[in-house]
Design a protein around this motif. Structure first.
Motif, PDB file in Angstrom:
ATOM      1  N   CYS A  51     -64.959 -53.037  -9.662  1.00 48.49           N
ATOM      2  CA  CYS A  51     -65.639 -53.581  -8.300  1.00 48.49           C
ATOM      3  C   CYS A  51     -64.681 -52.718  -6.783  1.00 48.49           C
ATOM      4  CB  CYS A  51     -65.318 -55.029  -8.859  1.00 48.49           C
ATOM      5  SG  CYS A  51     -65.354 -55.619  -6.704  1.00 48.49           S
ATOM      6  N   TRP A  52     -63.412 -52.571  -7.499  1.00 55.89           N
ATOM      7  CA  TRP A  52     -62.988 -52.251  -5.734  1.00 55.89           C
ATOM      8  C   TRP A  52     -63.544 -50.901  -5.175  1.00 55.89           C
ATOM      9  CZ3 TRP A  52     -61.118 -55.131  -1.526  1.00 55.89           C
ATOM     10  CH2 TRP A  52     -60.951 -56.379  -1.684  1.00 55.89           C
ATOM     11  N   THR A  53     -63.159 -50.152  -6.411  1.00 57.86           N
ATOM     12  CA  THR A  53     -63.304 -48.312  -5.828  1.00 57.86           C
ATOM     13  C   THR A  53     -65.065 -48.381  -5.621  1.00 57.86           C
ATOM     14  OG1 THR A  53     -63.654 -48.171  -8.148  1.00 57.86           O
ATOM     15  CG2 THR A  53     -62.035 -47.452  -7.237  1.00 57.86           C
ATOM     16  N   THR A  54     -65.898 -50.002  -6.137  1.00 57.89           N
ATOM     17  CA  THR A  54     -67.502 -49.611  -6.039  1.00 57.89           C
ATOM     18  C   THR A  54     -67.706 -49.554  -5.132  1.00 57.89           C
ATOM     19  OG1 THR A  54     -67.834 -49.902  -8.937  1.00 57.89           O
ATOM     20  CG2 THR A  54     -69.580 -50.368  -6.428  1.00 57.89           C
ATOM     21  N   LEU A  55     -67.215 -50.860  -4.454  1.00 54.58           N
ATOM     22  CA  LEU A  55     -67.283 -51.417  -2.452  1.00 54.58           C
ATOM     23  C   LEU A  55     -66.682 -50.581  -2.284  1.00 54.58           C
ATOM     24  CD1 LEU A  55     -65.575 -54.885  -3.768  1.00 54.58           C
ATOM     25  CD2 LEU A  55     -68.415 -54.599  -3.719  1.00 54.58           C
ATOM     26  N   ALA A  56     -65.643 -49.370  -2.306  1.00 56.09           N
ATOM     27  CA  ALA A  56     -65.637 -48.113  -1.072  1.00 56.09           C
ATOM     28  C   ALA A  56     -66.696 -47.359  -1.109  1.00 56.09           C
ATOM     29  CB  ALA A  56     -63.993 -48.067  -1.756  1.00 56.09           C
ATOM     30  N   ALA A  57     -66.842 -47.082  -2.140  1.00 58.11           N
ATOM     31  CA  ALA A  57     -68.024 -46.426  -1.736  1.00 58.11           C
ATOM     32  C   ALA A  57     -69.089 -46.819  -1.161  1.00 58.11           C
ATOM     33  CB  ALA A  57     -67.790 -45.518  -3.035  1.00 58.11           C
ATOM     34  N   LEU A  58     -69.602 -47.705  -1.913  1.00 56.88           N
ATOM     35  CA  LEU A  58     -70.538 -48.668  -0.763  1.00 56.88           C
ATOM     36  C   LEU A  58     -70.348 -48.866   0.515  1.00 56.88           C
ATOM     37  CD1 LEU A  58     -71.599 -51.582  -3.931  1.00 56.88           C
ATOM     38  CD2 LEU A  58     -72.993 -49.326  -2.781  1.00 56.88           C
ATOM     39  N   ALA A  59     -69.665 -49.272   1.106  1.00 56.92           N
ATOM     40  CA  ALA A  59     -69.469 -48.937   2.277  1.00 56.92           C
ATOM     41  C   ALA A  59     -69.106 -47.786   2.959  1.00 56.92           C
ATOM     42  CB  ALA A  59     -67.846 -49.012   2.682  1.00 56.92           C
ATOM     43  N   ALA A  60     -68.423 -46.952   2.333  1.00 53.67           N
ATOM     44  CA  ALA A  60     -69.140 -45.754   3.008  1.00 53.67           C
ATOM     45  C   ALA A  60     -70.382 -45.140   3.103  1.00 53.67           C
ATOM     46  CB  ALA A  60     -68.208 -44.468   2.615  1.00 53.67           C
ATOM     47  N   SER A  61     -71.200 -45.859   1.817  1.00 56.43           N
ATOM     48  CA  SER A  61     -72.674 -44.673   2.133  1.00 56.43           C
ATOM     49  C   SER A  61     -73.689 -45.526   2.209  1.00 56.43           C
ATOM     50  CB  SER A  61     -72.773 -44.424   0.608  1.00 56.43           C
ATOM     51  OG  SER A  61     -71.240 -44.360   0.142  1.00 56.43           O
ATOM     52  N   VAL A  62     -73.584 -47.258   2.801  1.00 53.77           N
ATOM     53  CA  VAL A  62     -74.491 -47.954   2.637  1.00 53.77           C
ATOM     54  C   VAL A  62     -74.663 -48.500   3.664  1.00 53.77           C
ATOM     55  CG1 VAL A  62     -75.755 -50.536   2.061  1.00 53.77           C
ATOM     56  CG2 VAL A  62     -74.831 -48.286   0.618  1.00 53.77           C
ATOM     57  N   PRO A  63     -75.067 -48.160   5.238  1.00 53.38           N
ATOM     58  CA  PRO A  63     -75.356 -49.537   6.005  1.00 53.38           C
ATOM     59  C   PRO A  63     -75.671 -50.751   6.881  1.00 53.38           C
ATOM     60  CG  PRO A  63     -77.160 -47.567   5.990  1.00 53.38           C
ATOM     61  CD  PRO A  63     -76.338 -47.803   5.345  1.00 53.38           C
ATOM     62  N   ARG A  64     -75.113 -51.052   7.796  1.00 54.21           N
ATOM     63  CA  ARG A  64     -75.787 -52.197   8.141  1.00 54.21           C
ATOM     64  C   ARG A  64     -75.597 -53.823   7.451  1.00 54.21           C
ATOM     65  NH1 ARG A  64     -79.451 -56.009   7.717  1.00 54.21           N
ATOM     66  NH2 ARG A  64     -80.307 -54.254   5.799  1.00 54.21           N
ATOM     67  N   VAL A  65     -75.453 -53.995   5.816  1.00 51.41           N
ATOM     68  CA  VAL A  65     -75.565 -55.031   5.437  1.00 51.41           C
ATOM     69  C   VAL A  65     -74.255 -55.519   5.315  1.00 51.41           C
ATOM     70  CG1 VAL A  65     -77.126 -54.914   4.308  1.00 51.41           C
ATOM     71  CG2 VAL A  65     -75.746 -53.610   3.409  1.00 51.41           C
ATOM     72  N   ARG A  66     -73.657 -56.778   5.138  1.00 49.65           N
ATOM     73  CA  ARG A  66     -72.252 -56.819   4.671  1.00 49.65           C
ATOM     74  C   ARG A  66     -71.586 -56.453   3.099  1.00 49.65           C
ATOM     75  NH1 ARG A  66     -70.400 -62.549   5.397  1.00 49.65           N
ATOM     76  NH2 ARG A  66     -71.345 -63.210   4.161  1.00 49.65           N
ATOM     77  N   ILE A  67     -71.309 -56.256   3.128  1.00 49.86           N
ATOM     78  CA  ILE A  67     -70.511 -55.633   1.818  1.00 49.86           C
ATOM     79  C   ILE A  67     -69.145 -56.822   0.962  1.00 49.86           C
ATOM     80  CG2 ILE A  67     -69.552 -54.062   0.575  1.00 49.86           C
ATOM     81  CD1 ILE A  67     -70.772 -52.149   2.393  1.00 49.86           C
ATOM     82  N   GLY A  68     -68.811 -57.230  -0.262  1.00 45.50           N
ATOM     83  CA  GLY A  68     -67.907 -57.864  -0.564  1.00 45.50           C
ATOM     84  C   GLY A  68     -68.533 -58.153  -2.425  1.00 45.50           C
ATOM     85  N   ALA A  69     -66.501 -58.426  -2.412  1.00 48.83           N
ATOM     86  CA  ALA A  69     -66.102 -58.687  -3.895  1.00 48.83           C
ATOM     87  C   ALA A  69     -67.193 -60.309  -4.048  1.00 48.83           C
ATOM     88  CB  ALA A  69     -65.104 -58.272  -4.481  1.00 48.83           C
ATOM     89  N   LEU A  70     -67.703 -60.794  -5.491  1.00 48.67           N
ATOM     90  CA  LEU A  70     -67.915 -61.952  -5.899  1.00 48.67           C
ATOM     91  C   LEU A  70     -68.089 -61.783  -7.070  1.00 48.67           C
ATOM     92  CD1 LEU A  70     -69.774 -64.334  -4.586  1.00 48.67           C
ATOM     93  CD2 LEU A  70     -71.952 -63.071  -5.997  1.00 48.67           C
ATOM     94  N   VAL A  71     -66.606 -62.370  -7.760  1.00 43.71           N
ATOM     95  CA  VAL A  71     -65.216 -62.991  -6.414  1.00 43.71           C
ATOM     96  C   VAL A  71     -64.000 -61.455  -7.361  1.00 43.71           C
ATOM     97  CG1 VAL A  71     -66.004 -64.892  -5.439  1.00 43.71           C
ATOM     98  CG2 VAL A  71     -65.015 -64.742  -8.000  1.00 43.71           C
ATOM     99  N   SER A  72     -63.492 -61.265  -6.757  1.00 50.11           N
ATOM    100  CA  SER A  72     -62.615 -60.518  -7.319  1.00 50.11           C
ATOM    101  C   SER A  72     -61.237 -61.945  -7.884  1.00 50.11           C
ATOM    102  CB  SER A  72     -61.809 -60.278  -6.318  1.00 50.11           C
ATOM    103  OG  SER A  72     -60.561 -59.565  -6.245  1.00 50.11           O
ATOM    104  N   GLY A  73     -60.700 -61.360  -9.521  1.00 49.08           N
ATOM    105  CA  GLY A  73     -60.509 -62.385 -10.609  1.00 49.08           C
ATOM    106  C   GLY A  73     -58.873 -62.234  -9.538  1.00 49.08           C
ATOM    107  N   ASN A  74     -58.413 -63.304  -9.389  1.00 49.38           N
ATOM    108  CA  ASN A  74     -56.990 -62.832  -8.173  1.00 49.38           C
ATOM    109  C   ASN A  74     -55.706 -62.419  -9.686  1.00 49.38           C
ATOM    110  OD1 ASN A  74     -55.077 -64.332  -6.389  1.00 49.38           O
ATOM    111  ND2 ASN A  74     -54.395 -64.784  -7.640  1.00 49.38           N
ATOM    112  N   THR A  75     -55.918 -62.858 -10.895  1.00 51.61           N
ATOM    113  CA  THR A  75     -54.637 -62.372 -12.038  1.00 51.61           C
ATOM    114  C   THR A  75     -54.880 -61.207 -12.165  1.00 51.61           C
ATOM    115  OG1 THR A  75     -56.715 -62.889 -13.636  1.00 51.61           O
ATOM    116  CG2 THR A  75     -55.222 -64.663 -13.299  1.00 51.61           C
ATOM    117  N   TYR A  76     -55.584 -60.596 -11.158  1.00 53.71           N
ATOM    118  CA  TYR A  76     -55.405 -58.778 -11.821  1.00 53.71           C
ATOM    119  C   TYR A  76     -55.123 -57.597 -10.673  1.00 53.71           C
ATOM    120  CZ  TYR A  76     -59.927 -59.964 -14.532  1.00 53.71           C
ATOM    121  OH  TYR A  76     -60.882 -60.506 -14.856  1.00 53.71           O
ATOM    122  N   ARG A  77     -54.439 -58.427 -10.191  1.00 51.51           N
ATOM    123  CA  ARG A  77     -54.326 -57.792  -8.681  1.00 51.51           C
ATOM    124  C   ARG A  77     -53.078 -58.098  -7.451  1.00 51.51           C
ATOM    125  NH1 ARG A  77     -59.299 -57.296  -8.927  1.00 51.51           N
ATOM    126  NH2 ARG A  77     -60.118 -55.312  -9.258  1.00 51.51           N
TER     127      ARG A  77
END
Length: 299
Positions: A51-77
């Motif tokens: 998820c998070w590496t994908t979100l970072a790549a989308l943040a740099a490559s996809v303009p305008r729209v909101r971007i987020g995790a749906l949802v990040s598992g709290n147990t993982y990090r």
């Protein structure tokens, strides 16, 4: 109502990027991505992008729209690590990131990777503390926190997110604990469900807000369901009886379902592509058709 897209983690990266760029170009409002490492099947076999590496790549490559995790598992990090990652992606995106977090539920990932799964109560207790840790790091110059599970000692987060505040979304439909945590700490709340389910859940969320002395409308509400646009009434009926939240039927029936979500108090409807055909052009066509159906409700 806002409309957003949720590409499956099993998609090829090239297809995820192309679809997210397409929705950004055609008037959608957001892109979401799930935080899982493997399918929730006995075999746990199949492609799953992180998820998070994908979100970072989308943040740099996809303009305008909101971007987020749906949802990040709290147990993982650790939540302090999550706060640092979220802050960075907010800067990469130019202030368009939403930090979605939940208690964690997919047991096979924990078991196969040796991540402690804990009891449901312990996972919820950790989620409640994690929200406090993240809030403190976002809002305070130096954060100190002493909980049962997490500790901060004069902890910095520098630079702060571009958004002040960076939206915190709590995901989950558990009415006694999860939704109360959302009412206490979240800017946004999300769950799966039909319009009838969402009408009930939102009434529960609003009561938690009143109990805590918070304005219920200060929390943005989003929901998702699988979408099947078809003139085949029998196929639509089978989809609706599958046991998963599905809106299915003709264009008129899809629009009526979206109107029901709006009446229930849903601010954002999210379309997953999990049940779409695998072909990229077919996926684009379905998204475009849905967008035309939803246009009268878009705001």
């Amino acid at each position: 109502m806002k409309f957003s897209f949720w590409p499956a983690a099993s998609n090829r990266w090239e297809d995820t990027l192309a679809l997210c760029q397409h929705v950004a170009e055609t008037g959608w409002d957001g892109v979401w991505f799930a935080d899982h490492f493997m399918p929730n099947t006995p075999e746990a076999d199949g492609p799953t992008h992180e998820c998070w590496t994908t979100l970072a790549a989308l943040a740099a490559s996809v303009p305008r729209v909101r971007i987020g995790a749906l949802v990040s598992g709290n147990t993982y990090r650790h939540p302090a690590v999550v706060a640092n990652m979220a802050r960075t992606i907010d800067h990469v995106s130019g202030g368009r990131f939403v930090l979605g977090i939940g208690a964690g539920w997919q047991e096979n990932e924990h078991r196969k990777y040796g991540i402690p799964f804990y009891t449901l109560r312990e996972r919820l207790d950790r989620l409640e503390e994690a929200c406090q840790v993240i809030r403190a790091l976002f809002e305070q110059e130096r954060a100190t926190f002493t909980g049962r599970y997490y500790r901060l000692e004069d902890a910095p987060l520098n630079p702060k997110p571009l958004q002040r505040p960076l939206p915190l979304l709590v995901g989950g439909g558990g009415e006694r604990r999860t939704m109360r945590i959302a009412a206490q700490f979240a800017d946004e709340w999300n769950t799966w469900g039909t319009p009838e389910v969402l009408a009930h859940k939102i009434s529960v969320l609003e009561q938690h807000c009143r109990d805590l002395g918070r304005d219920p409308r200060s929390i943005r509400r989003s929901a998702q369901a699988l979408v099947l646009i078809t003139e085949d009434a029998e196929r639509a009926a089978r989809a609706r009886s599958s046991g998963r939240p599905v809106i299915a039927g003709s264009e008129r029936e899809i629009r009526e379902a979206l109107e029901a979500y709006a009446r229930a108090g849903v601010d954002e409807f999210i379309v997953p592509d999990f049940n779409f055909p695998p072909d990229l052009e077919e996926k684009r066509a379905i998204l475009d058709r849905f967008r035309r159906i939803a246009e009268p409700l878009h705001s």
